[in-house]
Write a protein that holds these residues in place. Structure first.
Motif, PDB file in Angstrom:
ATOM      1  N   ASN A  87       0.812  -1.228   0.000  1.00 49.81           N
ATOM      2  CA  ASN A  87       0.000   0.000   0.000  1.00 49.81           C
ATOM      3  C   ASN A  87       0.840   1.269   0.000  1.00 49.81           C
ATOM      4  OD1 ASN A  87      -2.550  -1.323   0.028  1.00 49.81           O
ATOM      5  ND2 ASN A  87      -2.337  -1.683   2.236  1.00 49.81           N
ATOM      6  N   LYS A  88       2.108   1.167  -0.375  1.00 49.43           N
ATOM      7  CA  LYS A  88       2.990   2.322  -0.458  1.00 49.43           C
ATOM      8  C   LYS A  88       3.419   2.521  -1.908  1.00 49.43           C
ATOM      9  CE  LYS A  88       3.194   2.727   4.083  1.00 49.43           C
ATOM     10  NZ  LYS A  88       2.611   3.868   4.819  1.00 49.43           N
ATOM     11  N   GLN A  89       3.438   3.770  -2.345  1.00 50.40           N
ATOM     12  CA  GLN A  89       3.849   4.075  -3.708  1.00 50.40           C
ATOM     13  C   GLN A  89       5.359   3.906  -3.871  1.00 50.40           C
ATOM     14  OE1 GLN A  89       1.857   8.097  -3.843  1.00 50.40           O
ATOM     15  NE2 GLN A  89       1.357   7.416  -5.905  1.00 50.40           N
ATOM     16  N   THR A  90       5.750   3.357  -5.005  1.00 52.70           N
ATOM     17  CA  THR A  90       7.162   3.276  -5.365  1.00 52.70           C
ATOM     18  C   THR A  90       7.316   3.689  -6.825  1.00 52.70           C
ATOM     19  OG1 THR A  90       7.104   0.970  -6.122  1.00 52.70           O
ATOM     20  CG2 THR A  90       7.518   1.352  -3.767  1.00 52.70           C
ATOM     21  N   PHE A  91       8.553   4.000  -7.199  1.00 52.26           N
ATOM     22  CA  PHE A  91       8.870   4.349  -8.585  1.00 52.26           C
ATOM     23  C   PHE A  91      10.065   3.493  -8.986  1.00 52.26           C
ATOM     24  CE2 PHE A  91      10.868   6.948 -11.926  1.00 52.26           C
ATOM     25  CZ  PHE A  91       9.764   7.252 -12.720  1.00 52.26           C
ATOM     26  N   ARG A  92       9.907   2.734 -10.084  1.00 53.06           N
ATOM     27  CA  ARG A  92      10.974   1.816 -10.498  1.00 53.06           C
ATOM     28  C   ARG A  92      11.528   2.233 -11.859  1.00 53.06           C
ATOM     29  NH1 ARG A  92      10.967  -3.389 -13.144  1.00 53.06           N
ATOM     30  NH2 ARG A  92       8.667  -3.389 -13.055  1.00 53.06           N
ATOM     31  N   ILE A  93      12.848   2.271 -11.931  1.00 49.00           N
ATOM     32  CA  ILE A  93      13.577   2.575 -13.161  1.00 49.00           C
ATOM     33  C   ILE A  93      14.267   1.292 -13.627  1.00 49.00           C
ATOM     34  CG2 ILE A  93      15.518   3.878 -14.146  1.00 49.00           C
ATOM     35  CD1 ILE A  93      14.940   6.023 -11.961  1.00 49.00           C
ATOM     36  N   ARG A  94      14.231   1.041 -14.918  1.00 45.26           N
ATOM     37  CA  ARG A  94      14.982  -0.096 -15.468  1.00 45.26           C
ATOM     38  C   ARG A  94      15.860   0.412 -16.605  1.00 45.26           C
ATOM     39  NH1 ARG A  94      15.223  -5.728 -15.659  1.00 45.26           N
ATOM     40  NH2 ARG A  94      15.790  -6.609 -17.694  1.00 45.26           N
ATOM     41  N   TRP A  95      17.149   0.097 -16.506  1.00 44.29           N
ATOM     42  CA  TRP A  95      18.152   0.517 -17.496  1.00 44.29           C
ATOM     43  C   TRP A  95      18.710  -0.735 -18.160  1.00 44.29           C
ATOM     44  CZ3 TRP A  95      23.019   0.328 -19.400  1.00 44.29           C
ATOM     45  CH2 TRP A  95      23.560   1.472 -20.001  1.00 44.29           C
ATOM     46  N   GLU A  96      18.559  -0.826 -19.483  1.00 42.99           N
ATOM     47  CA  GLU A  96      19.069  -1.967 -20.246  1.00 42.99           C
ATOM     48  C   GLU A  96      20.045  -1.455 -21.295  1.00 42.99           C
ATOM     49  OE1 GLU A  96      14.907  -4.600 -20.202  1.00 42.99           O
ATOM     50  OE2 GLU A  96      15.606  -3.633 -22.054  1.00 42.99           O
ATOM     51  N   GLY A  97      21.267  -1.961 -21.272  1.00 42.08           N
ATOM     52  CA  GLY A  97      22.225  -1.482 -22.250  1.00 42.08           C
ATOM     53  C   GLY A  97      23.510  -2.278 -22.250  1.00 42.08           C
ATOM     54  N   HIS A  98      24.599  -1.569 -22.557  1.00 47.20           N
ATOM     55  CA  HIS A  98      25.874  -2.241 -22.740  1.00 47.20           C
ATOM     56  C   HIS A  98      26.998  -1.316 -22.302  1.00 47.20           C
ATOM     57  CE1 HIS A  98      24.286  -0.330 -26.377  1.00 47.20           C
ATOM     58  NE2 HIS A  98      25.510   0.140 -26.538  1.00 47.20           N
ATOM     59  N   GLN A  99      28.135  -1.914 -21.989  1.00 50.51           N
ATOM     60  CA  GLN A  99      29.246  -1.156 -21.428  1.00 50.51           C
ATOM     61  C   GLN A  99      29.922  -0.247 -22.438  1.00 50.51           C
ATOM     62  OE1 GLN A  99      32.890  -3.451 -20.653  1.00 50.51           O
ATOM     63  NE2 GLN A  99      31.814  -5.247 -21.460  1.00 50.51           N
TER      64      GLN A  99
END
Length: 375
Positions: A87-99
């Motif tokens: 019942n708590k708001q969260t914010f999720r970031i996802r980073w997909e890439g390469h070095q």
């Protein structure tokens, strides 16, 4: 308030997430308003979170405050999503890439960051080649070097309010569903936002239903609306195990005016007048001390305003604060200016206004010394 666990959590993936940027080489991109207040280093960052194809996150704008294998990399995709946990708001970031920016589609650098509304965060590493910089700009503490590994998560938990002095350790974190009520005598009270005070909602005994119906999501340090001298803060959670909460209340003294009870007499025939007055004190922090003087045993009070002696109302604290003499002004009064005060009664007494604004301030008056001219 949340719960830390030494166990790592797995990434959730990009299903259901919104794509913010793709094929991002060096471009800095801004996330939309995350939907709740998130404080980092005392700043509300709900609308100022950024990222880049070079694998970093800025909380207060395009500042590289969290670096995950930061180098000249490339992000195939940067996603975000608002989620609810307990019942708590969260914010999720996802980073997909390469070095390396030239290896599009390789996906050897993949991570997620979960942001909570209590300033905590969890960084989840899916893949990391560890060929760049891993660090966190830790408010109060300074730059913290991070040791990051594949398939592990790391909890960032602030030890001070508003996102300061983080503890960073392997593991995870989740906000608990916690409710707060105040027991004021036999009355049960919660915080009423309309009146900015505690208001009665029921009477003892407390039950889970009352917590769920009336409980506050956060506790308020204010005492408005509380009658008892010993109110009790009650906390409820469905968790079977919960870290004992700690409530810290910081108190600073109210401003005061200190008035000497007796006059300083200089009636000896060989004393002509006052040369100067010298104050010795300890003043560390933002403390304020201002002085006024009386030559008629406290009937009237005056201060030097730069050109003449003006009356000050000692019964009015604000008048003494605004018109009183600082230490520098008091030290700078010349012999001629002291003489213009009319010292014919050969006596003087001091009063002073004292104020501190922080619990770490130190303000101690040690001595007032009056130096005279003699014959």
């Amino acid at each position: 308030m949340g719960m830390y666990s030494s166990s790592s959590i797995s990434p959730k993936g990009n299903s259901g997430m919104t794509l913010l940027s793709s094929h991002n080489d060096d471009t800095t991109v801004k996330f939309p308003d995350i939907g709740f207040d998130f404080y980092y280093n005392g700043v509300n960052c709900r609308a100022t979170i950024y990222s880049s194809g070079n694998s970093w996150v800025g909380f207060t704008g395009s500042n590289e405050q969290l670096k995950v294998n930061r180098r000249d990399a490339g992000a195939d995709n940067i996603y975000y999503v608002n989620e609810t946990v307990n019942n708590k708001q969260t914010f999720r970031i996802r980073w997909e890439g390469h070095q390396s920016y030239s290896n599009w589609g390789t996906l050897d650098l993949v991570w997620e960051l979960i942001i909570f509304n209590d300033s905590a965060m969890v960084l989840i590493i899916e893949k990391i080649p560890n060929t760049g910089t891993n660090s966190f700009e830790n408010p109060i503490i300074g730059t913290t070097t991070l040791i990051l590994e594949n398939n592990k998560s790391y909890a960032f938990i602030p030890s001070q309010d508003q996102g300061k002095s983080y503890t960073v350790q392997e593991g995870s974190y989740v906000q608990a569903n916690i409710k707060y009520l105040i027991v004021d005598g036999n009355d049960i009270k919660h915080w009423d936002t309309a009146s900015s005070s505690y208001a009665k909602v029921s009477e003892l005994p407390l039950t889970a239903d009352k917590f769920q119906t009336y409980g506050d999501d956060t506790y308020h340090k204010e005492r408005a609306g509380i009658i008892s001298t010993a109110p009790v803060l009650k906390i409820w959670s469905p968790l079977t195990e919960m870290v004992a909460p700690r409530v810290t209340q910081t108190i600073t003294p109210k401003p005061i005016i200190v008035n000497m009870k007796d006059d300083i007499l200089f009636s000896e025939a060989y004393i002509n007048d006052i040369i100067n007055a010298v104050v010795t004190l300890d003043n560390t922090g933002s403390g304020i001390i201002n002085f006024i003087v009386s030559v008629d045993s406290g009937v009237s009070w005056k201060s030097w305003n730069g050109s003449s002696w003006g009356l000050v109302d000692i019964t009015n604290m604000q008048d003494v604060k605004s018109k009183g003499m600082s230490v520098a002004i008091l030290h700078g009064i010349t012999e001629a200016q002291w003489t213009s005060l009319d010292l014919s009664n050969k006596k003087i007494r001091f009063a002073w206004y004292m104020e501190i604004t922080s619990s770490t301030d130190v303000l101690k008056l040690k001595q007032i010394r009056v130096n005279y001219s003699t014959t």
